[in-house]
Design a protein around this motif. Sequence first.
Motif, PDB file in Angstrom:
ATOM      1  N   ASP A  77       0.827  -1.211   0.000  1.00 24.49           N
ATOM      2  CA  ASP A  77       0.000   0.000   0.000  1.00 24.49           C
ATOM      3  C   ASP A  77       0.860   1.259   0.000  1.00 24.49           C
TER       4      ASP A  77
ATOM      5  N   GLN B  59       8.859   0.323  -7.944  1.00 19.40           N
ATOM      6  CA  GLN B  59       8.048   0.239  -6.724  1.00 19.40           C
ATOM      7  C   GLN B  59       7.876  -1.212  -6.276  1.00 19.40           C
TER       8      GLN B  59
ATOM      9  N   LYS C  75       6.298   1.630 -11.764  1.00 17.36           N
ATOM     10  CA  LYS C  75       5.740   0.428 -11.140  1.00 17.36           C
ATOM     11  C   LYS C  75       6.769  -0.676 -10.923  1.00 17.36           C
TER      12      LYS C  75
ATOM     13  N   GLU D 126       2.025   2.263  -3.389  1.00 19.73           N
ATOM     14  CA  GLU D 126       0.931   2.473  -4.334  1.00 19.73           C
ATOM     15  C   GLU D 126       0.560   1.226  -5.133  1.00 19.73           C
TER      16      GLU D 126
END
Length: 171
Positions: free
Chosen positions: A47, A73, A70, A50
Amino acid sequence: LREAATYDLSFLAMDIVGNTQLVRKYSKPRVLTAYADVRRVFSTIVDRREGRVWSWAGDGGVAAFYLGNKNAQAALAAMEALLELFVYNLLSPPLPEPLRVRLAVHAGPCQFLERHEDLRSDTLRRLEEIESKHADPDTVVISSRVYSDLGNKLEQFFRPMRMSRHQSLYR
């Protein structure tokens, strides 16, 4: 995300090593507490980066990342999860032995469905293969597609694994 649309996503898989042995060796309440703790750690990290946890099956799960960088992350979330579980095992383990995990990150196209259990894609199959066949306990393994997006600062944490000349993975 729209139902049945295909998106380019980055996925993070986590699996607790030795699930069957842990369930046989320790009481159900202790194992359930440990697994709930792992899920909480995983969900919090995902979380914060993201991402969203798409599925969880008791001893592991899959998270998806769509926004921003992404791939970075997802890789950072995997690294952070490994570190958090190391600290968890040192400070507050409900079991007499440390919980060990395997983590894998892969990216590619996947159709979005509200019922995540109905998802079927080559990307998710490859993610599962990387995690189950190539990730040792307490390691993060990433695909070449993810590695190529990391940039110099993150790339330095990963080393190439010996694979066939048609596939590259990094640990």
